[in-house]
Design a protein around this motif. Structure first.
Motif, PDB file in Angstrom:
ATOM      1  N   ASP A   1       3.298  -0.709   4.932  1.00 35.67           N
ATOM      2  CA  ASP A   1       2.125  -1.563   5.132  1.00 35.67           C
ATOM      3  C   ASP A   1       2.545  -3.002   5.410  1.00 35.67           C
ATOM      4  O   ASP A   1       1.993  -3.666   6.298  1.00 35.67           O
TER       5      ASP A   1
ATOM      6  N   ILE B   1       3.941   1.172   0.633  1.00 33.66           N
ATOM      7  CA  ILE B   1       3.667  -0.243   0.450  1.00 33.66           C
ATOM      8  C   ILE B   1       4.568  -1.089   1.344  1.00 33.66           C
ATOM      9  O   ILE B   1       4.164  -2.139   1.858  1.00 33.66           O
TER      10      ILE B   1
ATOM     11  N   ARG C   1      -1.734  -9.169   0.776  1.00 35.64           N
ATOM     12  CA  ARG C   1      -2.513  -8.916  -0.449  1.00 35.64           C
ATOM     13  C   ARG C   1      -3.963  -8.567  -0.113  1.00 35.64           C
ATOM     14  O   ARG C   1      -4.590  -7.728  -0.775  1.00 35.64           O
ATOM     15  N   THR C   2      -4.516  -9.218   0.893  1.00 32.19           N
ATOM     16  CA  THR C   2      -5.902  -8.959   1.282  1.00 32.19           C
ATOM     17  C   THR C   2      -6.077  -7.513   1.727  1.00 32.19           C
ATOM     18  O   THR C   2      -7.080  -6.865   1.407  1.00 32.19           O
ATOM     19  N   LYS C   3      -5.073  -6.984   2.441  1.00 33.51           N
ATOM     20  CA  LYS C   3      -5.193  -5.616   2.952  1.00 33.51           C
ATOM     21  C   LYS C   3      -4.912  -4.571   1.886  1.00 33.51           C
ATOM     22  O   LYS C   3      -5.652  -3.584   1.773  1.00 33.51           O
ATOM     23  N   VAL C   4      -3.866  -4.768   1.089  1.00 31.69           N
ATOM     24  CA  VAL C   4      -3.447  -3.703   0.154  1.00 31.69           C
ATOM     25  C   VAL C   4      -4.041  -3.855  -1.236  1.00 31.69           C
ATOM     26  O   VAL C   4      -3.941  -2.946  -2.051  1.00 31.69           O
ATOM     27  N   GLY C   5      -4.627  -5.023  -1.540  1.00 29.90           N
ATOM     28  CA  GLY C   5      -5.228  -5.220  -2.845  1.00 29.90           C
ATOM     29  C   GLY C   5      -4.416  -6.144  -3.727  1.00 29.90           C
ATOM     30  O   GLY C   5      -3.207  -6.301  -3.541  1.00 29.90           O
ATOM     31  N   PRO C   6      -5.072  -6.772  -4.708  1.00 27.83           N
ATOM     32  CA  PRO C   6      -4.415  -7.785  -5.533  1.00 27.83           C
ATOM     33  C   PRO C   6      -3.460  -7.223  -6.579  1.00 27.83           C
ATOM     34  O   PRO C   6      -2.718  -7.980  -7.200  1.00 27.83           O
ATOM     35  N   ASP C   7      -3.458  -5.903  -6.800  1.00 27.63           N
ATOM     36  CA  ASP C   7      -2.634  -5.347  -7.862  1.00 27.63           C
ATOM     37  C   ASP C   7      -1.194  -5.090  -7.438  1.00 27.63           C
ATOM     38  O   ASP C   7      -0.375  -4.657  -8.246  1.00 27.63           O
ATOM     39  N   VAL C   8      -0.855  -5.345  -6.168  1.00 23.19           N
ATOM     40  CA  VAL C   8       0.516  -5.135  -5.702  1.00 23.19           C
ATOM     41  C   VAL C   8       1.452  -6.156  -6.346  1.00 23.19           C
ATOM     42  O   VAL C   8       1.105  -7.321  -6.517  1.00 23.19           O
TER      43      VAL C   8
ATOM     44  N   ARG D   1       3.484   0.426  -6.403  1.00 20.30           N
ATOM     45  CA  ARG D   1       2.750  -0.731  -5.903  1.00 20.30           C
ATOM     46  C   ARG D   1       3.602  -1.990  -6.002  1.00 20.30           C
ATOM     47  O   ARG D   1       3.124  -3.044  -6.398  1.00 20.30           O
TER      48      ARG D   1
ATOM     49  N   ASN E   1      -0.577 -13.666   1.922  1.00 14.74           N
ATOM     50  CA  ASN E   1      -2.014 -13.604   1.650  1.00 14.74           C
ATOM     51  C   ASN E   1      -2.672 -12.480   2.451  1.00 14.74           C
ATOM     52  O   ASN E   1      -3.509 -11.738   1.929  1.00 14.74           O
TER      53      ASN E   1
END
Length: 296
Positions: free
Chosen positions: A284, A281, A114-121, A91, A111
């Motif tokens: 993406d 990742i 992060r919105t698509k893959v999630g905040p933990d990347v 990630r 932004n």
């Protein structure tokens, strides 16, 4: 020579100090020295020379480092790829960038990612010049790079993302500071500075000023340096790309539109390595960037 020795060699090439490199590798200095000596014997050439307390790669050592660093990064990417297929997904993504690319559009893209893959990347940023960012990309130290281009390269895929306009930066005490726009004809007898000839903006600058008989000191590679020199000397003006960086000096300089400069004077790209299987990742991120509206 084994895989560990290649990691040892790469770390010493980057740190240029046996003690510091051994500390980061969690091995003893004699172990590192022995491994490097064995590699030199096996390859039949010196890889390093000692200069004033540091070690520097020889010409062969530098060439070998480029292959080793790229290979190690490819190996790590391959491990990440297999881990993804087995459920242990990586990630993180490493992005190389020139400073001027990191403006509003850049932030909006990150932004959206992060919105698509999630905040933990985990997003790692490596700031550099165009040449440095592309070099790190080919060596595998960056997954993608936001920068100019140094010409066609079969190993790199480049996606045009946005453009920058050329502008004239003048000191607030300069007579031109009262103007909103200016013709290149007015710069004939001025002390003008701008980008170096062998950088990514060299050819574009040459095309812009062709036929205007302007004497330009072309030694610099970035807007921060150009603006700081203009701020320090009221007699100096600079031809620079219009970016958010220029606003950092607005107390000391004024930015003028150049009448002859096209709006797409300098194009920035998102580049990534071609013909390899990128981790999910990274795929993406590239997909989001391809569909992103950079005109907003």
């Amino acid at each position: 020579m084994n895989l560990a020795h290649l990691y040892y060699f790469a770390k010493l090439s980057e740190i240029k100090n046996y003690t510091a490199a051994a500390d980061e590798l969690f091995i003893s200095q004699p172990t590192l020295s022995l491994a490097i000596s064995g590699m030199e014997k096996e390859l039949g050439t010196k890889l390093f020379t000692k200069k004033r307390g540091v070690v520097e790669p020889t010409e062969n050592g530098e060439a070998f480092y480029q292959y080793v660093s790229a290979s190690l990064r490819m190996l790590e990417n391959g491990i990440d790829y297999i881990c993804e297929q087995t459920g242990a997904m990586n990630r993180s993504i490493t992005i190389g960038s020139v400073y001027s690319a990191q403006g509003r559009q850049w932030s909006a893209l990150l932004n959206a990612f992060r919105t698509k893959v999630g905040p933990d990347v985990q997003i790692n940023i490596m700031q550099n010049t165009t040449q440095g960012a592309l070099r790190n990309l080919k060596r595998g130290r960056n997954d993608v790079a936001f920068c100019g281009t140094m010409g066609n390269d079969p190993d790199i895929e480049s996606l045009p993302i946005w453009t920058q306009e050329a502008a004239l930066v003048v000191n607030r005490r300069h007579p031109f500071a009262e103007m909103e726009s200016i013709s290149l004809k007015c710069l004939k007898n001025c002390e003008v500075i701008s980008y170096n000839t062998d950088g990514p903006i060299g050819a574009e600058l040459s095309a812009l000023v062709d036929g205007f008989n302007i004497d330009i000191l072309r030694l610099y590679s970035d807007e921060i340096t150009l603006c700081s020199l203009v701020a320090a000397n009221p007699d100096t003006v600079a031809i620079a790309c219009r970016s958010w960086l220029l606003k950092s000096f607005e107390d000391d300089v004024v930015v003028l539109k150049i009448d002859e400069a096209p709006k797409d004077f300098h194009r920035l790209y998102m580049s990534y390595r071609a013909n390899i299987a990128h981790p999910q990742i990274v795929r993406d991120f590239i997909e989001i960037a391809r569909g992103f509206d950079f005109s907003k």
